[in-house]
Design an enzyme around this catalytic site. Structure first.
Site, short mmCIF file in Angstrom:
data_model
loop_
_atom_site.label_atom_id
_atom_site.label_comp_id
_atom_site.label_asym_id
_atom_site.label_seq_id
_atom_site.Cartn_x
_atom_site.Cartn_y
_atom_site.Cartn_z
N GLU A 1 0.61 -1.23 -0.05
CA GLU A 1 -0.10 0.09 0.12
C GLU A 1 0.73 0.97 -0.19
OE1 GLU A 1 -2.87 -0.51 3.38
OE2 GLU A 1 -4.05 -1.62 1.68
N ASP B 1 -8.89 -8.90 3.72
CA ASP B 1 -7.95 -7.83 4.70
C ASP B 1 -9.56 -7.93 5.74
OD1 ASP B 1 -7.41 -5.44 6.04
OD2 ASP B 1 -7.88 -4.17 4.22
N GLU C 1 -12.82 -2.29 12.40
CA GLU C 1 -12.80 -1.75 10.72
C GLU C 1 -13.66 -1.96 9.94
OE1 GLU C 1 -9.27 -1.99 8.54
OE2 GLU C 1 -10.15 -1.60 6.96
C1 BDP Z 1 -6.44 -2.51 5.75
C2 BDP Z 1 -6.52 -0.26 6.09
C3 BDP Z 1 -5.75 -0.21 6.41
C4 BDP Z 1 -3.92 -0.32 7.37
C5 BDP Z 1 -4.11 -1.73 6.43
C6 BDP Z 1 -2.38 -2.23 6.83
O1 BDP Z 1 -7.76 -0.51 6.00
O2 BDP Z 1 -5.49 1.06 7.01
O3 BDP Z 1 -3.09 0.55 7.27
O4 BDP Z 1 -4.48 -2.82 6.08
O5 BDP Z 1 -2.94 -3.75 7.06
O6 BDP Z 1 -7.01 -2.98 6.29
O7 BDP Z 1 -1.91 -2.35 6.85
#
Ligand code: BDP
Length: 715
Positions: A306, A379, A407
């Site tokens: 990401e 996720d 989340e």
């Molecule tokens: C996702 C989230 C994000 C996190 C990412 C992570 O949306 O905010 O940074 O995972 O785990 O679930 O790195």
């Protein structure tokens, strides 16, 4: 006995000030699971009148204070009740304590390991021994003893030997240095970085106590999307103050680090992990940290994920990056938790990518590296199958990562007890090494004999007075700790234990609300993402339903349509051998089972298959109808939870009651919103009627699509 007691250094009697209970109607949740710290009404055990502690350390001082305030509070109350009591003593310590050394066989204590303990009642002496190999073990034994006094005092008559399954039981805070919390729904960060190092948020002490009481022994203070600034001297001084406060509670501090720190902070041309100057930079930084924090735990790294920097930026592998940090930490016994949450937008299926990137690196990591793997391959969805990496990396230690903050399950607004989700995950058989190689067993050292083991949970803690944004959300922090200690404890037992300590000893209350809790996560699955659907949540905030969401230019794997693939034929992601073939990553018999819609558990059906709307389910219904039933069932469940809670008013504090009741109203409203949004949207493809016996939607699709979600009300 008497002779031996004379030899001990310190005898504490309970006549200190009572720990005052909150007046009714004022229970703000600040006391967490210590709120209803009292003996059950039918308590007929001992009235403990003294505790013998012969050792001294900051941890033993905490133990002593716990006993003074707790037992005084318990037995002051208890004398007012009609219990039969006899004056018993408690003796707590390690083998340094003569009485313990004389009363406990060392082999039994060996079974307790370094964090475990034993509790043994010696009837002849009327003395209860809490013994451990370490001060921390004694602390955990203290909290266990107090928990049992309040919830299951009979258990104290039998020998108790506890030894945690995972060595490192760690909270991951996604807290930013500016005080915000990524995916935090309980206010701002508790660390108050700006006040440190001069001033410490006093709640950090309560935080430490709460964690110790459930066996959590590590905390990562900052977000995995890490600011390099955390490694500046100025911030390390702040971290040191926090570490000093947490240490006597047995809690080690860890930090998330940004892989580009050598370049950004150190001014180096790049952060290539194979360059000597980069290694030197990390070696020096690590030495500086240990100078300040001698028991520092280590680093968490989110790399090449990401948008975060990582070794691949320099053509190096995850192993190159992780090992370079591991070498820097190794002389101090520090560890690296390297995250496997990686996926790049060009892949055909996000669910396959972590496995594809990490499996080939098995055996290439240093012994002090753990690969941190989220429970599912996508996720933190309300339900996912396990990540296929579990059990698949024989020569690498994996640390499971769970998300305590909700989340994707309605933030802190919806009551979703995650004990059932965590348990389902931990008890899933990976079959990677034959039968009964469950996720917990392949990660806790049972199957692969790993020298370091751990489990991580993304925290749901913030500055809110109730810590977690709602009373019910506290249970998820609690259950994470309890399962990290013992993944075989039934989620139901933990739910009931939490209910009793948080609200009331009343058996009707515990039974009824225990049932609600056990059903609560399934209800969320039903009204959000039944039958294996996933990621239907709104863009970026991940709160309400937006299965229709299209954002021009957005990464496809951040959009719901990528996951549900609804069309005029049917719905679901084909991950079978005729599709992305993600099933291939699982061991048999899971692979065959997931591959065939007839064998695939229906809870994962649309995770693995794209099926026609008229596909026949095992109960004879057509897929479309079953989807309608599931969504409706979710709404019915949410309504039932509200009804049950509302009938419990007499058992709980007015404030707890009202605040929870308001949240349940929201949950019912939003369960309906979810049902209507998903069914009306999918109906545009299925062109089928909602079965007449089910409630009709109350909203219009156009109206729902226009809703703009105001996150401010949910943080
Ligand atoms: C996702 C989230 C994000 C996190 C990412 C992570 O949306 O905010 O940074 O995972 O785990 O679930 O790195």
């Amino acid at each position: 006995m008497k002779l031996i007691l004379k030899r001990v250094v310190c005898i504490v009697l309970f006549f200190a000030a009572a720990n005052v209970m909150l007046a009714s109607g004022t229970n703000d949740g600040s006391k967490l699971w210590f709120t209803n710290f009292s003996l059950p009404a039918d308590y007929n055990g001992h009235e403990f009148s003294s505790v013998v502690i012969s050792e001294y350390s900051p941890t033993f001082e905490i133990i002593q204070n716990e006993f003074i305030s707790s037992l005084n509070q318990l037995f002051t109350q208890n004398t007012k009740s009609n219990s039969k009591t006899s004056a018993g003593s408690i003796c707590i310590g390690t083998l340094q304590n003569d009485f313990i050394a004389n009363s406990i066989q060392p082999e039994i204590l060996k079974n307790a390991g370094s964090d475990g303990f034993i509790i043994k009642y010696l009837a002849d002496d009327d003395i209860t021994i809490i013994a451990a190999n370490t001060d921390n073990g004694c602390l955990y034994g203290t909290y266990h003893f107090l928990r049992l006094l309040c919830t299951n005092p009979q258990a104290l008559n039998d020998l108790i030997v506890e030894n945690p399954a995972y060595k490192r039981r760690i909270l991951n805070h996604w807290d930013n240095l500016d005080g915000t919390v990524e995916r935090g729904y309980a206010g701002r960060s508790i660390w108050l970085w700006d006040d440190l190092p001069e001033k410490l948020n006093p709640r950090i002490i309560d935080y430490a106590r709460a964690n110790a009481s459930i066996g959590i022994n590590g905390t990562v203070l900052n977000n995995v999307n890490a600011s390099p600034a955390i490694l500046k001297e100025e911030y390390l001084q702040k971290v040191k103050v926090v570490a000093d406060v947490l240490r006597p509670y047995g809690i080690q501090v860890y930090l998330s680090v940004n892989f580009s720190s050598p370049k950004i902070l150190g001014g180096l041309p790049d952060s290539d992990p194979l360059k000597p100057e980069v290694k030197d930079w990390w070696n020096n930084k690590v030495a500086e940290i240990y100078q300040l924090i001698p028991d520092f735990g280590g680093f968490v790294v989110k790399a090449n994920s990401e948008g975060q920097p990582g070794p691949q930026d320099y053509g190096r592998t995850h192993a190159d990056g992780a090992n370079m940090l591991a070498d820097a930490l190794n002389p101090y016994k520090g560890i690296v938790m390297w995250r496997a949450f990686v996926y790049n937008p060009s892949g055909d299926d996000r669910a396959k990518q972590a496995y594809n990137e990490f499996k080939p690196l098995d055996g290439k990591f240093r012994n002090n590296v753990m690969i941190q793997v989220k429970n599912g391959p996508v996720d933190f969805q309300p339900r996912e199958p396990i990540s296929p990496l579990f059990g698949a990396m024989e020569h690498t230690t994996l640390i499971p990562e769970l998300q305590i903050t909700k989340e994707y399950l309605g933030f802190s607004d919806h009551w979703a007890y995650l004990g059932t989700l965590f348990q389902e995950f931990l008890q899933t058989d990976t079959y990677q090494k034959g039968r009964n190689t469950t996720v917990s067993r392949v990660t806790n050292g049972d199957v692969f004999n790993d020298s370091i083991t751990g489990i991580a949970g993304v925290s749901n803690i913030g500055q809110d007075i109730n810590w977690c944004g709602s009373h019910s959300a506290q249970a998820n922090w609690y259950v994470f700790g309890r399962l990290a200690w013992n993944p075989d404890l039934p989620a139901k037992t933990i739910a009931e234990e939490w209910l009793e300590q948080t609200f009331s000893h009343n058996t009707t209350f515990i039974k009824e609300m225990g049932r609600v809790m056990m059903e609560s996560r399934e209800a969320v699955v039903n009204y959000m993402t039944p039958l294996g659907l996933h990621h239907l949540m709104g863009w970026s905030h991940h709160y309400g339903p937006e299965p229709w969401c299209e954002i021009p230019g957005a990464r496809p794997d951040w959009l719901p349509t990528y996951y549900h693939k609804a069309d005029s034929y049917g719905i679901g992601f084909n991950r079978s051998s005729t599709g992305s073939n993600a099933v291939e990553q699982y061991a048999e018999p899971l692979k065959t089972m997931f591959d065939d819609p007839q064998l695939c558990p229906e809870k994962f059906l649309l995770w693995f298959h794209h099926l026609p709307w008229d596909y026949t389910m095992s109960n004879g219904r057509e897929l479309w109808d079953e989807l309608c039933y599931k969504y409706s069932e979710g709404v019915t469940q949410a309504k039932r939870f509200r009804e049950t809670w509302n009938s419990m008013e007499k058992f709980v504090d007015e404030r707890q009651f009202k605040e929870t009741s308001d949240k349940l109203d929201t949950q019912v409203k939003e369960a309906i919103w979810w049902r209507d949004a998903c069914l009306l949207y999918f109906q545009t493809f299925s062109k089928r009627e909602i079965p007449a016996e089910l409630d009709e939607p109350v909203h219009q699709l156009d109206e729902l699509k226009k809703l703009k979600f105001d996150l401010k009300h949910h943080n």
